[in-house]
Design a protein around this motif. Structure first.
Motif, short mmCIF file in Angstrom:
data_model
loop_
_atom_site.label_atom_id
_atom_site.label_comp_id
_atom_site.label_asym_id
_atom_site.label_seq_id
_atom_site.Cartn_x
_atom_site.Cartn_y
_atom_site.Cartn_z
N ALA A 704 108.64 35.25 58.42
CA ALA A 704 109.13 34.61 57.20
C ALA A 704 109.72 33.24 57.51
CB ALA A 704 110.17 35.50 56.52
N PHE A 705 110.46 33.15 58.61
CA PHE A 705 111.03 31.85 59.00
C PHE A 705 109.94 30.85 59.32
CE2 PHE A 705 112.29 28.92 62.33
CZ PHE A 705 113.43 28.35 61.79
N LEU A 706 108.95 31.25 60.10
CA LEU A 706 107.87 30.33 60.45
C LEU A 706 107.10 29.88 59.22
CD1 LEU A 706 106.50 32.03 63.70
CD2 LEU A 706 107.96 30.00 63.52
N THR A 707 106.91 30.79 58.27
CA THR A 707 106.23 30.40 57.03
C THR A 707 107.06 29.38 56.26
OG1 THR A 707 105.22 32.60 56.92
CG2 THR A 707 105.22 31.27 54.91
N CYS A 708 108.36 29.61 56.17
CA CYS A 708 109.22 28.64 55.48
C CYS A 708 109.16 27.28 56.16
CB CYS A 708 110.67 29.14 55.45
SG CYS A 708 110.96 30.55 54.37
N ARG A 709 109.16 27.29 57.47
CA ARG A 709 109.14 26.02 58.19
C ARG A 709 107.79 25.31 58.03
NH1 ARG A 709 110.73 25.13 64.59
NH2 ARG A 709 110.57 22.85 64.58
N THR A 710 106.72 26.06 58.11
CA THR A 710 105.39 25.46 58.00
C THR A 710 105.12 24.94 56.60
OG1 THR A 710 104.59 26.99 59.70
CG2 THR A 710 102.94 25.87 58.36
N GLN A 711 105.50 25.72 55.60
CA GLN A 711 105.21 25.37 54.20
C GLN A 711 106.34 24.61 53.53
OE1 GLN A 711 102.23 25.77 53.12
NE2 GLN A 711 101.59 26.92 54.93
N ARG A 712 107.36 24.24 54.29
CA ARG A 712 108.47 23.44 53.77
C ARG A 712 109.15 24.13 52.59
NH1 ARG A 712 108.49 18.43 55.90
NH2 ARG A 712 109.80 17.64 54.23
N VAL A 713 109.45 25.40 52.78
CA VAL A 713 110.17 26.18 51.78
C VAL A 713 111.63 26.24 52.20
CG1 VAL A 713 110.40 28.45 50.70
CG2 VAL A 713 108.14 27.52 51.19
N ASP A 714 112.53 26.09 51.25
CA ASP A 714 113.96 26.15 51.52
C ASP A 714 114.30 27.49 52.17
OD1 ASP A 714 116.78 26.26 51.42
OD2 ASP A 714 116.80 24.85 49.76
N MET A 715 114.91 27.43 53.35
CA MET A 715 115.17 28.66 54.11
C MET A 715 116.28 29.51 53.54
SD MET A 715 114.65 27.36 58.01
CE MET A 715 113.14 26.50 58.49
N ASN A 716 116.96 29.03 52.54
CA ASN A 716 117.97 29.86 51.88
C ASN A 716 117.35 31.10 51.26
OD1 ASN A 716 120.87 28.45 51.60
ND2 ASN A 716 119.27 26.88 51.70
#
Length: 1305
Positions: A704-716
């Motif tokens: 989930a973290f890697l997806t947020c980082r790759t897709q520029r999704v707010d990690m909150n």
């Protein structure tokens, strides 16, 4: 990427007694085919017959004869039909004969004409013969070429428009020069090319001279461009070459085609208009060549000769379909359908039409249904309809490999897009089957693939190795029983589960379903079983059986050789379908030919261009160039998103014309194909967020973290989606993320906003929606996460100190002291680690701010280490630090805190030093009185000293009441009295107390002076009771006290005081005088109220009437006459039904609003805003602010009258007690009249206003959100908004009259 899939097959076999079928055409209005029998050598008559679908058996065609006649013959040689054409609007069929006759057959209105009823007429004859004829696409013109080489342009009534000679002189029209675009000679070939002989690239190595083909039959072909503006004629010029001539609609020659060796007579102009297709026969191959409108060559491709025959390419003709997507190539015994994409030509279908009997099959495309055609041989007609669809594996997790198969003749191009995004025409794997492929199907779990072809079905195994899918592995072939090579055509194939496949096969009478087990594919025996098909048109794979669709949209399931009708159905036949089971509920989705998307019988969208179904979404593209996502749910609960890609995660903009290829929920991506053929893989926010939520729910925080980082999704979202779960599994999160930099990245992006309720709100209808009143911000959220991370990191032996420091710094507010404390502890253990830690914390925080915090810890070594990481000059901080080193501990701490502005802590250190004089000076200098009083609260003497200083300070800043209290606590009553007197009337009790506590006591004259001053102040403040109390108790002034009571209308208290002090002489002198003064002032006040109401209420009504009748003149002052009002301005400002713009919508953001009218008025500039506000406050007569001013004035009057009721009641009571009944009756009557007038005014002013306000609100809601104007216009806007805003009218209560005077309560 799209294949042609058969969605409709019907056949007709001519009776044995009938002549050969020689021509076909469509009646597009009725979807019927017209065929012509004859003429032949054995039967010279021509019979015209209609073929239509049987409503009971759609797979068969029924025939009905229209007319028959015997054409003229030439010396016993039978004539031939050159062109058969039907005009649906005139119910007329035109038959153009080779001998030159033009015959029309007219039917009656109901289309049921028999041979005896149809009117057959020869409308004209062209000499000597007719070589070719073709109608324009709009049916308004016809072009015919005679045997003598003339092109005749006629109207639809066969009136000759123009004639032109097809002469050899036409070839001199233009000399074509090719500049070599796209040729090998014009391309860069490296440095070695310089050594080659230089040659003009515009001159080819071999120049075609137009050498005739040995198989050229001297035929002539005519073809129109799709818009009917140009027509091309392919004519064999005798003694020269075969020439393509292009004419405009007026018969003027536009261009001549360049010479091409081996060019034959077939010609078809692509309806889009960019290319004309012809046939070039070369010694070793046959090519389809393309020409532009100017006659120049523009590419080619080579036809593929069938392997089962050697002479199929002896006769070749071409015909484009109406939307230019398919090119039909007709051969001796078959028809090939070709499509193009990315400059590659794909053979999509090869349809056998029967053995050659002297005439190649003729094909005729439907004019309105692009992929519907009829093909006729000499004794049969087939009716085929196709749809362009993608052969994809189901997009169901976890088997969503994105496998897609593309048919190209006998070659299958296979690509699993989850592994490799290979652009067409390339593919990850290519393999061949025994004969041209017809259809491709995948098992529901992507474990198998079946390719249907003319010889049977080839089965391939798809082996998954982790997330990868290997190339297809051949398993075996299932042979299909066919009565003949040209009969029992296989149409479709589908998987039932993963172990059984079904074929849909066309027979002579009705379709047939054949079931076969996949495991038997490698066996010699043909273990197939026939299933009753009924009127099945399409079959689709499913995990628990095959879903079939009939010609009316009815759905059935085929499982275990049993067919079961389903409750779900479509309103009509759907060429594209998708089926899925969601929450044990069967969902069916279909797309009609006109772009309507359905979920069962419910219409979801009207502009759909493609769709597919994944395990959690229905995904579709629209003609507005958007891709949308619908969360799967029951059919009635499906929520279709609006066209709002900026705010709704379920909607996203795509490139113009993009269509869905496949979706991969596991990879959170979809693949789109653009019109030119290229592919794009995108990661829609809806799929990405759904994937992240699912990963969080599975405790897979690493992915989930890697997806947020790759897709520029707010990690909150990692926390906000499941807060309690995250806090319980912080250790799992740290273990999965691992990398210290990634953990720092997560901590640094934290914020108190709940992103699951704002930017990433779950749009699924079944999800819990947020409370509209709930707070979006979560105070303490960041600190909660940081504390949880710190607690877990402290328990780990190999915890990264960098993460610990980051967790401290990222708190809100940052816990810099705690972070620096960690660094200070490191300095004692490992200085190198401490330096790295300081570098990290200086990277996160402003180093100047960090320097102050380090200094505040009194750790000079740490302060020096931080200062060395900054850009400061050492000459700035080194002397200061050295000076601190030399100071005693308390002095050092005081100096540091004083420099950092921590005055309270510095004061504490100063107290510890024991120098009270310095404390006094420091307190006075920095106004630290409260802190000092708290520090010395147990030292009485010093506390009194500080209190005295504080009292003087309060007196200096005019806080007299508090200063008096401080002096009073020090028993300094004289100073307290002075402060209380200056404090005003509110402290009269404290002041009199302190004055009486002085020692020595005050002189009586001084005390009376203070009391008199306080009494006058209270009287001025209208505190009549308090003023009377001072006069009675301290000044012994009874008459003055009675005057105070009378001024406050407290006549009962005044009379009581007279009786108490036994002063009856004051009744006529003081009481009656006070009553008379009160009666006079009240009468005057009520008279003024009546006059004001009579003047203002009618004026308000007048102003509102003007505003309704002529709003422009009222609000702008520009238009004084009704005829001057612009047409686009509504004068009905309060109408709910007005659709045009009005004055009340000038500041809204709608496109249809009026905008800023009268921009030349002085209100337009911001400099005049204050002036405009003053105008509004004055409400001068004649301005737009007058009404608002008058309404507010009436409101204030009503409120004053309501506040006066109590005084009038006490006045009436007092007058009656003193025997002044007439005066009492008079004032009571006047008050009643004023109260009634107020009640009437409230009804007129706020009652009428309420109706207007309602209209304004309705209109405001329709117009949208209001935009704020500036300058003087902003003042006018605020006035209009205040007018439209709903205001509660003032309340007018009842006035109770005294019954003793005859009044009614």
């Amino acid at each position: 990427m799209r294949n042609l899939r058969n969605i409709g097959h019907s056949g007709f076999q001519a009776p044995p007694s009938a002549s050969a079928i020689t021509a076909t055409c469509w009646d597009a209005a009725r979807d019927e085919v017209l065929i012509a029998y004859g003429p032949t050598a054995d039967e010279p008559r021509i019979e015209l017959v209609r073929l239509s679908k049987d409503s009971s058996y759609p797979s068969s065609l029924t025939s009905r004869s229209i007319a028959s006649w015997e054409p003229s013959s030439n010396n016993g040689i039978p004539d031939a039909i050159r062109r058969l054409h039907h005009s649906s609007d005139a119910l007329t069929t035109c038959v153009v004969m080779a001998g030159g006759d033009i015959v029309t057959v007219t039917e009656d209105d109901d289309g049921g004409a028999a041979s005896a009823d149809a009117h057959v007429e020869i409308v004209g004859t062209l000499e000597p013969s007719i070589a070719a004829a073709r109608w324009s696409p709009d049916d308004e013109m016809v072009v015919m070429v005679t045997g003598s080489g003339k092109a005749v342009f006629m109207s639809r009534d066969f009136d000759v428009i123009t004639e032109t000679e097809l002469s050899a002189e036409d070839l001199k029209l233009s000399k074509h020069v090719s500049v070599g675009w796209g040729k090998k000679e014009t391309q860069f070939q490296g440095k070695g090319a310089k050594a080659k002989a230089l040659r003009d690239p515009t001159i080819p190595e071999k120049v075609d001279e137009g050498v005739r083909s040995a198989r050229d039959d001297d035929s002539c072909t005519i073809s129109w461009r799709g818009d009917g503006a140009y027509v091309a004629v392919n004519y064999a010029q005798e003694g020269v070459r075969r020439v393509i001539r292009v004419y405009n609609r007026d018969g003027e020659l536009d261009s001549v085609g360049e010479p091409v060796d081996g060019l034959e007579g077939s010609l078809s102009w692509r309806p889009e208009g960019n290319l004309m297709a012809g046939v070039q026969r070369l010694p070793d191959r046959v090519d389809v060549v393309f020409f532009e409108r100017n006659g120049l060559r523009h590419g080619q491709f080579t036809l593929r000769a069938p392997r089962d025959t050697t002479d199929a390419l002896d006769e070749v003709s071409l015909e484009w379909n109406t939307d230019s997507t398919v090119l039909a190539v007709t051969m001796k015994d078959r028809i090939q359908l070709w499509t193009t994409g990315n400059y590659h030509w794909y053979l999509k279908q090869e349809i056998p039409c029967g053995p050659h009997q002297g005439r190649a099959p003729g094909i005729c495309w439907h004019a309105e249904k692009p992929l519907l055609f009829a093909a006729a041989t000499s004794d049969s007609v087939i009716y085929e309809e196709y749809t362009l669809t993608i052969a994809r594996a189901p997009a169901l997790s976890p088997h969503d490999y994105g496998a897609v198969a593309v048919i190209d003749g006998q070659t299958i191009k296979f690509t699993p897009f989850r592994i490799a995004n290979v652009p067409p025409p390339m593919a990850m794997a290519e393999f061949e089957v025994e004969s041209p492929a017809i259809d491709v199907a995948f098992a529901w779990d992507s474990s198998s693939m079946a390719v249907l072809h003319q010889a049977g079905a080839s089965i391939y195994a798809l082996e998954a190795k982790g997330p990868r899918l290997s190339a297809p592995k051949f398993v075996g072939t299932i042979a299909i029983h066919r009565a003949s090579p040209y009969g029992d055509l296989p149409l479709q194939i589908a998987f039932s589960g993963s172990e059984e496949i079904l074929f849909l096969q066309a027979t002579e009478f009705e379709p047939k379903l054949i079931a076969h087990h996949v495991k038997a594919a490698s066996e010699a025996a043909h273990a197939w079983e026939e299933v009753e098909a009924g009127n099945v048109i399409t079959i689709n794979s499913s995990y628990d059986g095959i879903v079939t669709q009939d010609h009316l949209g009815g759905l059935s399931r085929v499982s275990a050789s049993q067919i079961t009708p389903l409750d779900e159905r479509f309103p009509t036949f759907m060429p594209w379908t998708g089926f899925v089971s969601h929450d044990d509920q069967f969902l069916a989705f279909g797309l009609s030919r006109n772009g309507h998307l359905y979920a069962g019988s419910r219409q979801l969208a009207k502009n759909c261009t493609s769709f597919l179904v994944s395990s959690s979404h229905l995904i579709f593209t629209t003609s507005n160039h958007l891709v949308k996502f619908i969360h799967l749910d029951a059919g009635d609960a499906l929520d279709v998103p609006l066209d709002d890609p900026e705010n709704d995660e379920r909607c996203r903009s795509i490139e113009r014309g993009g269509r869905l290829v496949t979706a991969m929920p596991t990879k959170m991506s979809i693949v789109l194909q653009m019109p030119r053929g290229n592919l794009e893989t995108i990661f829609p926010r809806a799929m990405v967020l759904a994937g992240i939520r699912q990963l969080v729910e599975q405790n897979n925080y690493g992915d989930a973290f890697l997806t947020c980082r790759t897709q520029r999704v707010d990690m909150n979202i990692l926390y906000d989606h499941r807060p309690d779960q995250f806090l319980e599994n912080v250790g799992i999160f740290l273990e999965q993320v691992k990398d210290a930099a990634n953990i720092d990245l997560f901590l640094s992006t934290l914020k108190d906003e709940d992103v699951s309720q704002t930017m990433y709100r779950d749009t699924k209808s079944g999800a819990v929606q947020p409370d509209p009143e709930a707070k979006i911000n979560q105070p303490g959220k960041v600190n909660t996460i940081c504390d949880a991370v710190l607690q877990k990191l402290r328990t780990q032996k190999n915890a990264n100190l960098q993460n610990i420091i980051t967790a401290h710094v990222c708190k809100s507010p940052p816990a810099l002291d705690d972070g620096l404390t960690v660094v200070a502890e490191l300095m004692e253990e490992d200085e190198s680690l401490a330096e790295h830690a300081v570098e990290h914390i200086c990277f996160l925080v402003d180093v100047n701010k960090l320097f102050d915090h380090a200094l505040g810890l009194y750790n000079l070594d740490l302060t020096l280490l931080v200062a060395q990481q900054s850009q400061r000059d050492p000459r700035e901080y080194l002397p200061f630090i050295q000076e601190l080193h030399r100071m005693p501990t308390l002095n050092r701490q005081f100096t540091i805190d004083d420099k950092l502005g921590r005055k309270e802590k510095a004061l504490g250190h100063l107290k510890s030093l024991g120098n009270f004089e310095d404390v006094e000076k420091y307190v006075v200098k920095h106004n630290l009185y409260q802190q000092a009083l708290n520090l010395y609260r147990h030292d009485e003497q010093r506390h009194r000293t500080l209190t005295d200083l504080y009292a003087a300070y309060l007196k200096s800043i005019s806080r007299f009441r508090e200063a008096g209290l401080a002096y009073e606590s020090l028993d300094s009553f004289s100073s307290a009295v002075d402060c209380y007197v200056k404090a005003g009337a509110t402290s009269w009790r404290e002041c009199l107390f302190a004055a009486q506590q002085q020692s020595p006591p005050l002189a009586p004259e001084k005390f009376q002076e203070i009391a008199s001053t306080l009494a006058d102040a209270l009287l001025e403040a209208k505190d009549y009771i308090a003023a009377a109390t001072i006069h009675i108790e301290y000044l012994n002034a009874i008459e003055s006290a009675i005057q105070c009571f009378c001024k406050g209308y407290l006549f009962a208290d005044a009379m009581r005081l007279v009786a108490l002090r036994q002063r009856p002489d004051l009744l006529p002198t003081a009481i009656d005088t006070g009553l008379a003064d009160a009666f006079s002032s009240s009468t005057e006040f009520l008279a003024d109220c009546r006059a004001q109401l009579k003047a203002q209420v009618p004026r308000i009504a007048e102003l509102r009437k003007k505003a309704r009748e002529d709003p422009l003149a009222f609000y702008e002052g520009e238009y004084g006459r009704a005829e001057d009002i612009p047409d686009d301005v509504s004068v009905a400002a309060s109408s709910r039904l007005s659709t045009s713009a009005s004055l009340f919508t000038r500041y809204t953001g709608k496109a249809g609003s009026v905008g800023t009218l009268g921009s030349n008025v002085s209100r337009a500039t911001s400099k005049n805003r204050k002036r405009e506000e003053k105008k509004r406050a004055r409400g001068r007569k004649g301005t737009v602010y007058e009404e608002e001013y008058l309404v507010n004035s009436v409101r204030r009057l009503v409120d004053r009258v309501e506040g006066t009721k109590g005084e009038v009641e006490r006045l009436v009571f007092g007058l009656v007690r003193r025997g002044m009944a007439e005066r009492a009756r008079t004032i009571e009557e006047s008050m009643g009249v004023v109260v009634e007038a107020c009640r009437v005014a409230v009804g007129e002013v706020w009652g009428e206003r309420g109706e207007d306000v309602g209209g304004g609100e309705g209109q405001a809601q329709e117009e949208g959100e209001v935009q704020r104007a500036g300058g003087g216009q902003g003042v006018l806007q605020e006035t209009l908004e205040a007018y439209k805003a709903k205001q509660e009218p003032p309340v007018v209560g009842p006035f109770a009259k005294l019954e003793l005077l005859g009044g009614k309560r």
